[in-house]
Scaffold this motif. Structure first.
Motif, PDB file in Angstrom:
ATOM      1  N   ALA A  80      19.139   4.254  -4.822  1.00  0.00           N
ATOM      2  CA  ALA A  80      18.489   5.584  -5.443  1.00  0.00           C
ATOM      3  C   ALA A  80      17.750   5.602  -6.260  1.00  0.00           C
ATOM      4  CB  ALA A  80      19.878   6.659  -5.665  1.00  0.00           C
ATOM      5  N   ASP A  81      18.094   4.737  -7.652  1.00  0.00           N
ATOM      6  CA  ASP A  81      17.080   4.759  -8.641  1.00  0.00           C
ATOM      7  C   ASP A  81      15.794   4.271  -8.256  1.00  0.00           C
ATOM      8  OD1 ASP A  81      18.831   6.115 -10.161  1.00  0.00           O
ATOM      9  OD2 ASP A  81      19.388   4.333 -11.234  1.00  0.00           O
ATOM     10  N   SER A  82      15.727   3.072  -7.661  1.00  0.00           N
ATOM     11  CA  SER A  82      14.357   2.337  -7.060  1.00  0.00           C
ATOM     12  C   SER A  82      13.615   3.294  -6.142  1.00  0.00           C
ATOM     13  CB  SER A  82      14.982   1.016  -6.550  1.00  0.00           C
ATOM     14  OG  SER A  82      15.385   0.046  -7.220  1.00  0.00           O
ATOM     15  N   ALA A  83      14.166   3.880  -5.331  1.00  0.00           N
ATOM     16  CA  ALA A  83      13.685   4.895  -4.354  1.00  0.00           C
ATOM     17  C   ALA A  83      13.024   5.859  -5.044  1.00  0.00           C
ATOM     18  CB  ALA A  83      14.861   5.494  -3.280  1.00  0.00           C
ATOM     19  N   PHE A  84      13.794   6.359  -6.147  1.00  0.00           N
ATOM     20  CA  PHE A  84      13.168   7.562  -7.027  1.00  0.00           C
ATOM     21  C   PHE A  84      11.799   7.044  -7.677  1.00  0.00           C
ATOM     22  CE2 PHE A  84      13.159  10.695 -10.744  1.00  0.00           C
ATOM     23  CZ  PHE A  84      13.296  11.994  -9.816  1.00  0.00           C
ATOM     24  N   ILE A 136       4.235   6.848  -5.025  1.00  0.00           N
ATOM     25  CA  ILE A 136       3.417   7.191  -3.749  1.00  0.00           C
ATOM     26  C   ILE A 136       2.731   8.302  -3.994  1.00  0.00           C
ATOM     27  CG2 ILE A 136       3.878   8.217  -1.462  1.00  0.00           C
ATOM     28  CD1 ILE A 136       6.421   6.254  -1.076  1.00  0.00           C
ATOM     29  N   LYS A 137       3.633   9.334  -4.884  1.00  0.00           N
ATOM     30  CA  LYS A 137       2.934  10.593  -5.265  1.00  0.00           C
ATOM     31  C   LYS A 137       1.689  10.334  -6.148  1.00  0.00           C
ATOM     32  CE  LYS A 137       3.992  14.978  -7.471  1.00  0.00           C
ATOM     33  NZ  LYS A 137       5.255  15.970  -8.064  1.00  0.00           N
ATOM     34  N   ALA A 138       1.731   9.295  -6.979  1.00  0.00           N
ATOM     35  CA  ALA A 138       0.487   9.022  -7.870  1.00  0.00           C
ATOM     36  C   ALA A 138      -0.555   8.354  -7.033  1.00  0.00           C
ATOM     37  CB  ALA A 138       1.104   7.925  -9.181  1.00  0.00           C
ATOM     38  N   SER A 139      -0.261   7.666  -6.233  1.00  0.00           N
ATOM     39  CA  SER A 139      -1.189   6.904  -5.384  1.00  0.00           C
ATOM     40  C   SER A 139      -2.026   8.136  -4.594  1.00  0.00           C
ATOM     41  CB  SER A 139      -0.490   5.955  -4.517  1.00  0.00           C
ATOM     42  OG  SER A 139      -1.566   5.119  -3.483  1.00  0.00           O
ATOM     43  N   SER A 162       0.908  -1.183   0.109  1.00  0.00           N
ATOM     44  CA  SER A 162       0.100   0.339   0.092  1.00  0.00           C
ATOM     45  C   SER A 162       0.868   1.144   0.072  1.00  0.00           C
ATOM     46  CB  SER A 162      -0.726  -0.086   1.209  1.00  0.00           C
ATOM     47  OG  SER A 162      -0.067   0.223   2.547  1.00  0.00           O
ATOM     48  N   PHE A 163       0.269   2.414  -0.333  1.00  0.00           N
ATOM     49  CA  PHE A 163       1.338   3.491  -0.283  1.00  0.00           C
ATOM     50  C   PHE A 163       1.777   3.888   0.798  1.00  0.00           C
ATOM     51  CE2 PHE A 163      -2.728   5.517   0.488  1.00  0.00           C
ATOM     52  CZ  PHE A 163      -2.470   6.769   1.391  1.00  0.00           C
ATOM     53  N   ILE A 164       0.939   3.626   2.146  1.00  0.00           N
ATOM     54  CA  ILE A 164       1.488   3.776   3.514  1.00  0.00           C
ATOM     55  C   ILE A 164       2.644   2.942   3.841  1.00  0.00           C
ATOM     56  CG2 ILE A 164       0.685   3.732   5.880  1.00  0.00           C
ATOM     57  CD1 ILE A 164      -2.073   4.519   5.022  1.00  0.00           C
ATOM     58  N   GLN A 165       2.454   1.768   3.302  1.00  0.00           N
ATOM     59  CA  GLN A 165       3.760   0.768   3.400  1.00  0.00           C
ATOM     60  C   GLN A 165       4.873   1.308   2.565  1.00  0.00           C
ATOM     61  OE1 GLN A 165       1.515  -2.717   2.122  1.00  0.00           O
ATOM     62  NE2 GLN A 165       1.459  -3.786   4.454  1.00  0.00           N
ATOM     63  N   ALA A 166       4.483   1.855   1.449  1.00  0.00           N
ATOM     64  CA  ALA A 166       5.732   2.130   0.570  1.00  0.00           C
ATOM     65  C   ALA A 166       6.468   3.369   1.335  1.00  0.00           C
ATOM     66  CB  ALA A 166       5.212   2.640  -0.560  1.00  0.00           C
ATOM     67  N   GLY A 193       6.910  -7.563 -10.930  1.00  0.00           N
ATOM     68  CA  GLY A 193       7.267  -6.233 -10.326  1.00  0.00           C
ATOM     69  C   GLY A 193       6.651  -5.928  -9.007  1.00  0.00           C
ATOM     70  N   THR A 194       6.904  -4.685  -8.706  1.00  0.00           N
ATOM     71  CA  THR A 194       6.284  -4.160  -7.434  1.00  0.00           C
ATOM     72  C   THR A 194       5.127  -3.344  -7.639  1.00  0.00           C
ATOM     73  OG1 THR A 194       8.417  -4.240  -6.543  1.00  0.00           O
ATOM     74  CG2 THR A 194       7.020  -2.473  -5.311  1.00  0.00           C
ATOM     75  N   MET A 195       3.985  -3.657  -6.984  1.00  0.00           N
ATOM     76  CA  MET A 195       2.811  -2.927  -7.307  1.00  0.00           C
ATOM     77  C   MET A 195       2.488  -1.875  -5.971  1.00  0.00           C
ATOM     78  SD  MET A 195      -0.918  -4.098  -8.366  1.00  0.00           S
ATOM     79  CE  MET A 195      -1.183  -5.114  -7.105  1.00  0.00           C
ATOM     80  N   VAL A 196       2.341  -0.921  -5.936  1.00  0.00           N
ATOM     81  CA  VAL A 196       1.802   0.259  -5.014  1.00  0.00           C
ATOM     82  C   VAL A 196       0.305   0.609  -5.128  1.00  0.00           C
ATOM     83  CG1 VAL A 196       2.229   2.549  -3.817  1.00  0.00           C
ATOM     84  CG2 VAL A 196       4.187   1.151  -4.791  1.00  0.00           C
ATOM     85  N   SER A 197      -0.384   0.446  -4.292  1.00  0.00           N
ATOM     86  CA  SER A 197      -2.083   0.563  -4.441  1.00  0.00           C
ATOM     87  C   SER A 197      -2.367   1.514  -3.116  1.00  0.00           C
ATOM     88  CB  SER A 197      -2.654  -1.149  -4.168  1.00  0.00           C
ATOM     89  OG  SER A 197      -2.255  -1.514  -2.994  1.00  0.00           O
ATOM     90  N   SER A 198      -3.466   2.091  -3.552  1.00  0.00           N
ATOM     91  CA  SER A 198      -4.302   3.078  -2.856  1.00  0.00           C
ATOM     92  C   SER A 198      -4.969   2.271  -1.697  1.00  0.00           C
ATOM     93  CB  SER A 198      -5.121   3.812  -3.471  1.00  0.00           C
ATOM     94  OG  SER A 198      -6.190   3.082  -4.141  1.00  0.00           O
ATOM     95  N   GLU A 199      -4.746   0.857  -1.571  1.00  0.00           N
ATOM     96  CA  GLU A 199      -5.654   0.105  -0.619  1.00  0.00           C
ATOM     97  C   GLU A 199      -5.032  -1.266  -0.805  1.00  0.00           C
ATOM     98  OE1 GLU A 199      -9.292  -1.061  -3.753  1.00  0.00           O
ATOM     99  OE2 GLU A 199      -9.449   0.305  -2.256  1.00  0.00           O
ATOM    100  N   ASN A 200      -5.460  -1.757   0.331  1.00  0.00           N
ATOM    101  CA  ASN A 200      -5.020  -3.427   0.533  1.00  0.00           C
ATOM    102  C   ASN A 200      -5.783  -4.024  -0.418  1.00  0.00           C
ATOM    103  OD1 ASN A 200      -4.046  -5.890   1.181  1.00  0.00           O
ATOM    104  ND2 ASN A 200      -4.894  -5.905   3.089  1.00  0.00           N
ATOM    105  N   LEU A 201      -5.233  -4.846  -1.583  1.00  0.00           N
ATOM    106  CA  LEU A 201      -5.732  -5.519  -2.565  1.00  0.00           C
ATOM    107  C   LEU A 201      -6.463  -6.675  -2.302  1.00  0.00           C
ATOM    108  CD1 LEU A 201      -3.740  -4.703  -5.729  1.00  0.00           C
ATOM    109  CD2 LEU A 201      -5.759  -3.458  -5.080  1.00  0.00           C
TER     110      LEU A 201
END
Length: 436
Positions: free
Chosen positions: A239-243, A249-252, A224-228, A281-289
């Motif tokens: 650094a590149d992965s963190a970027f 997170i900003k998009a979420s 979730s974006f909070i976990q991210a 890959g890694t997925m960032v979501s706005s909620e727990n999917l």
């Protein structure tokens, strides 16, 4: 014959995703490194396939290595601060040249359609233009970023019109001010701004970075974006992965439901990420999917699809749709992103304070993920809430699995009286009981 069976199984497994994605808007962003690696033709084919499936595609390209190449030809050194290029006049000219070349390369890649298929000569049109209004970053902590800017506004109405006409949209990492100035932008910023403005269903970064791993070396598949945000605070990511994660997170936070960061080194990574349960890959979501919940009448179709193969081979007793609809309140399901991957039912015998767990099923593709154990614990909690003191199962093939999880062998005489009368002596199911 085996290949035919595999194909049918694959097609059935991806059909729910195809149905869910039709008509959706995806923003797909990739760095200049992908083009340098020669991966553009394959990505163009994959995106053409998504377009053919009815998905509306907006493409955002990066150009960092191409700009560096242009600067080197001019013997000009590039400068960065916090991963963002400081763009002087020479740097802006190089950015324009790189963007122009990349645009032509991308248009050429999509012009070939899908080789050796009926889509080989399909007309896939890519439209680009001055869709991004930008402003300068300015001076930050004493650092003047000069002609480097950030996206200020995206012409979403115009882009929606183009997408509705069946075309793809291409955005370069350049933006323009209302006074006609040009600014060099980061690909990630343009992608996030476009996805947010368009209310895109997905933002997909096809990245040069490998699969993210946590501090223990385990792959990070979903956050979730909070976990991210918590992961970023630990400051262990390259650094590149963190970027990329910062922009995810900003998009979420901007309202994009799903953001994917997918390594391009894997062939077909975009398709694998979208059409398989775990992705690549890694997925960032706005909620727990993923949710484990009690079933509703809308879940009947998903449960039938899940249990049909096991009914066919005799593992489960066949249940008709009408019976399932009547008994749906007994079921619980585990679903991921709207697709049911597991289920079980709890039948009550209140007089003996016992419950029967039946129809415990997990999709074979995810049976190593621990979902069966999670469903079992969920059903045990349901049984305790109902006031039951024990849980029993009747099984012909999975006794060992239950025995490892605290069940013990019993006899038909240990079952509730009503259940004894319904026992199928032809199946000769083993009786296992667990005290709660």
């Amino acid at each position: 014959m085996e290949n035919s069976v595999q194909f049918v199984h694959w097609l059935r497994s991806v059909a729910p995703y195809i149905h869910a994605f039709r008509g959706k808007t995806f923003v797909v962003a990739f760095p200049g490194e992908l083009v340098m690696a020669g991966a553009l033709p394959v990505l163009a084919q994959d995106l053409s396939l998504l377009h053919a499936l009815g998905i509306r595609i907006v493409i955002v390209h990066g150009s960092r290595p191409q700009v560096a190449e242009q600067l080197a030809l001019r013997n000009v050194e590039g400068h960065f601060h916090n991963g963002i290029r400081i763009t002087d006049i020479a740097g802006l000219e190089c950015s324009k040249e790189a963007a122009g070349e990349l645009r032509l390369d991308i248009e050429a890649a999509f012009s070939q359609g899908l080789p050796n298929t009926p889509m080989a000569h399909s007309a896939i049109r890519i439209i680009s233009g001055n869709f991004v209004t930008a402003k300068p970053i300015g001076i930050v902590n004493g650092v003047d970023f000069q002609l480097t800017g950030v996206a200020r506004k995206v012409a979403y109405d115009t882009i929606h019109t183009i997408l509705e006409a069946g075309n793809l949209v291409l955005l370069s990492p350049l933006g323009f001010s209302p006074t006609g100035e040009a600014f060099n932008l980061t690909m990630e910023d343009v992608a996030v701004s476009a996805a947010t403005a368009l209310r895109a269903d997905k933002l997909i970064f096809i990245s040069e970075t490998p699969m993210m791993v946590d501090q223990d070396g385990d792959e990070i598949r979903e956050l979730s974006f909070i976990q991210a945000e918590q992961e970023l605070k630990h400051s262990y990511l390259p650094a590149d992965s963190a970027f990329y994660l910062e922009h995810a997170i900003k998009a979420s936070r901007g309202g994009v439901p799903r953001i994917h960061i997918v390594p391009y080194q894997t062939d077909g990574s975009a398709l694998l990420e979208l059409f398989t349960h775990d992705g690549v890959g890694t997925m960032v979501s706005s909620e727990n999917l993923e949710s484990l919940r009690e079933a509703t009448i809308e879940d009947v179709g998903g449960i039938i699809k899940l249990i049909e193969p096991l009914e066919a081979d005799g593992t489960l007793v066949k249940r008709g749709r009408e019976l399932l609809e009547r008994e749906i309140n007994y079921f619980s399901v585990i679903e991921h992103d709207g697709v049911i991957f597991g289920c079980a039912a709890l039948y009550p015998f209140p007089f003996e304070k016992m419950g029967e767990m039946a129809c415990l099923t997990v999709n074979p593709e995810v049976q190593s993920q621990g979902d069966g154990e999670r469903i079992l614990k969920h059903m045990e909690k349901r049984a305790r809430r109902a006031g039951f003191h024990s849980l029993f199962v009747l099984t012909t093939r999975t006794a060992h699995w239950f025995l490892k999880r605290g069940f013990v062998s019993a006899t038909v005489d240990d079952l509730p009286k009503d259940r004894q009368q319904m026992y199928n002596w032809q199946r000769k199911s083993l009786v296992l009981i667990k005290q709660l």
